[in-house]
Write a protein that holds these residues in place. Structure first.
Motif, PDB file in Angstrom:
ATOM      1  N   TYR A   1      12.791   3.359  -2.920  1.00 37.42           N
ATOM      2  CA  TYR A   1      13.090   2.160  -3.716  1.00 37.42           C
ATOM      3  C   TYR A   1      14.482   1.606  -3.423  1.00 37.42           C
ATOM      4  O   TYR A   1      15.126   1.047  -4.305  1.00 37.42           O
ATOM      5  CB  TYR A   1      12.915   2.455  -5.225  1.00 37.42           C
TER       6      TYR A   1
ATOM      7  N   GLY B   1      -2.418   8.506  -8.836  1.00 33.95           N
ATOM      8  CA  GLY B   1      -1.195   7.719  -8.687  1.00 33.95           C
ATOM      9  C   GLY B   1      -0.034   8.516  -8.103  1.00 33.95           C
ATOM     10  O   GLY B   1      -0.209   9.554  -7.465  1.00 33.95           O
ATOM     11  N   GLY B   2       1.146   8.017  -8.349  1.00 34.64           N
ATOM     12  CA  GLY B   2       2.355   8.670  -7.827  1.00 34.64           C
ATOM     13  C   GLY B   2       3.168   9.259  -8.966  1.00 34.64           C
ATOM     14  O   GLY B   2       2.638   9.586 -10.032  1.00 34.64           O
ATOM     15  N   GLY B   3       4.472   9.436  -8.704  1.00 38.02           N
ATOM     16  CA  GLY B   3       5.378   9.853  -9.770  1.00 38.02           C
ATOM     17  C   GLY B   3       5.398  11.341 -10.055  1.00 38.02           C
ATOM     18  O   GLY B   3       5.946  11.756 -11.079  1.00 38.02           O
TER      19      GLY B   3
ATOM     20  N   MET C   1      -8.215   4.488 -10.714  1.00 40.05           N
ATOM     21  CA  MET C   1      -6.840   4.918 -10.450  1.00 40.05           C
ATOM     22  C   MET C   1      -6.100   5.000 -11.774  1.00 40.05           C
ATOM     23  O   MET C   1      -6.186   4.097 -12.602  1.00 40.05           O
ATOM     24  CB  MET C   1      -6.159   3.915  -9.517  1.00 40.05           C
TER      25      MET C   1
ATOM     26  N   LYS D   1       5.386   0.662  -1.741  1.00 37.05           N
ATOM     27  CA  LYS D   1       6.381   0.029  -2.620  1.00 37.05           C
ATOM     28  C   LYS D   1       7.679   0.844  -2.630  1.00 37.05           C
ATOM     29  O   LYS D   1       8.749   0.320  -2.865  1.00 37.05           O
ATOM     30  CB  LYS D   1       5.842  -0.103  -4.047  1.00 37.05           C
ATOM     31  N   CYS D   2       7.557   2.130  -2.386  1.00 35.39           N
ATOM     32  CA  CYS D   2       8.714   3.026  -2.415  1.00 35.39           C
ATOM     33  C   CYS D   2       9.432   3.053  -1.074  1.00 35.39           C
ATOM     34  O   CYS D   2      10.659   3.055  -1.023  1.00 35.39           O
ATOM     35  CB  CYS D   2       8.248   4.433  -2.778  1.00 35.39           C
TER      36      CYS D   2
ATOM     37  N   GLY E   1       5.211   8.324  -3.341  1.00 36.35           N
ATOM     38  CA  GLY E   1       6.226   7.532  -2.657  1.00 36.35           C
ATOM     39  C   GLY E   1       7.477   8.376  -2.607  1.00 36.35           C
ATOM     40  O   GLY E   1       7.837   8.961  -1.575  1.00 36.35           O
TER      41      GLY E   1
END
Ligand SMILES: Cc1ncc(COP(=O)(O)O)c(C=O)c1O
Length: 369
Positions: A324, A196-198, A159, A36-37, A231
């Motif tokens: 993004y 997850g990400g971030g 997740m 998505k990124c 991402g």
């Protein structure tokens, strides 16, 4: 080279990837690229050498991961359709459902695959409410742990995605302890967990050693395989948007209009009301508002002060626009789409994507000329 174009620097990409590889080697944590990124698949040959696969938000992203990256294909969606699931069976290794209802509905179709469930831990780190997965009324993941226990025999993993641009290791550590505490009994029974990400763990000053030690301890304690879904951490500081000044107008201040649009080419900056980082000396005497060439009145990248006055034809470079951005480009106003150029590790410049009038025309109706 004609502007505008996104320029991806593979050497810088490899710097981020080496940190991901170090984490992998030291802690056993696997990392899957969040498509998505960033989905510019012509650099996947490089990324594949350092990462374990891809994760997706839709059928098409999952198929892209399967087609162009290989390795592990994780498929998540906020909500799958039956048609998605039938297709996904061909591509995905892991399917992660967002709700217990979706898990129960589609389990009979995919029971041979590795199934997971997204949980909403109701804690998060995000500077933006818009991107906060634990915001009020969030639909992202299952909240009630009793609901999870009722289907725990169907899943091998869970997740949690609960961070957004989290640069603060201490905060990450505290939140992970809270997750361990709340979900410990469940985690002991599972084979894998994705965090997850971030997490900004490829940033220059991030304490990668501590991060690695924390993840190792977590994984060892629960005897569980840990995944991350980075991402932004993969693509941060690797990509610029190269533009040209088309005009300079004056309305109380000098405004330089470039051949790009924040709305069309760096939409994330507009969505989150962030200033673009513009290459140049911000302390110079010649200050300009750098604005886009769409009709949107607020199509403004930011402010910049240069040492010498700008002239029509000068290059303006917007920094750190890999994540993004390319995935969100649009044809608003029919503004010329930036090409995509890769600066390879040996210095070669490869133009991997150009778009023209036919792409614009076919965007909303496919009628051949
Ligand atoms: C489920 C999930 N995984 C991974 C990511 C990637 O996050 P980032 O690009 O901030 O690392 C996101 C971003 O929204 C996400 O929603």
């Amino acid at each position: 080279m004609d502007t505008p174009y996104y320029l991806i620097d593979e050497n810088r990409l490899v710097e981020n990837l080496k940190k991901i590889q170090t984490l992998r080697e030291k802690s056993g944590t696997r990392s899957v690229l969040a498509l998505k990124c960033f989905s510019t698949w012509t650099v996947f040959d490089t990324i594949r050498q350092y990462m374990d696969g891809t994760t997706s938000s839709s059928l098409y992203e999952a198929k892209l991961g399967y087609d162009t990256f290989g390795k592990e294909v994780h498929a998540y969606s906020v909500a799958f359709s039956k048609a998605d699931i039938i297709q996904l069976k061909k591509y995905a290794d892991k399917i992660i459902f967002n709700s217990v209802a979706q898990l129960k509905t589609f389990y009979p179709d995919v029971s041979h695959l590795d199934i997971g469930l997204r949980l909403n831990p109701q804690i998060s780190y995000s500077d933006f409410d818009l991107a906060n997965p634990a915001r009020q009324y969030s639909r992202l993941g299952v909240i009630d742990i009793q609901d999870v226990w009722a289907v725990s025999h169907l899943i091998k993993g869970v997740m949690f995605h609960y961070n957004c641009e989290n640069k603060d290791f201490e905060n990450f550590s505290t939140l992970l302890d809270m997750i361990s505490h709340t979900y410990g009994e469940l985690l002991h029974q599972l084979e894998w967990v994705s965090l997850g990400g971030g997490i900004s763990f490829t940033q220059e000053d991030y304490p990668l050693e501590h991060f690695s030690t924390k993840l190792t301890a977590f994984s060892t304690h629960f005897n569980i395989q840990v995944y991350l879904e980075p991402g932004e951490a993969v693509i941060a500081n690797t990509t610029t948007l190269v533009t040209t000044v088309l005009d300079i107008v004056h309305n109380e201040r000098d405004i330089a209009i470039i051949d790009s649009s924040i709305e069309a080419h760096t939409l994330d900056l507009l969505t989150y009301q962030e200033q673009a980082k513009i290459t140049g000396d911000r302390h110079g005497a010649h200050c300009y508002q750098i604005a886009g060439n769409s009709c949107l009145a607020g199509d403004i990248f930011g402010e910049c002060c240069f040492n010498v006055p700008l002239r029509v034809g000068d290059r303006i470079i917007i920094e750190d626009v890999g994540g993004y951005t390319m995935v969100k480009t649009n044809w608003f106003n029919g503004v010329k789409m930036p090409s995509i150029v890769i600066k390879r590790r040996n210095g070669d410049m490869n133009i991997v994507k150009t778009s023209g009038y036919i792409d614009f025309k076919n965007h909303l109706s496919s009628v051949s000329d």
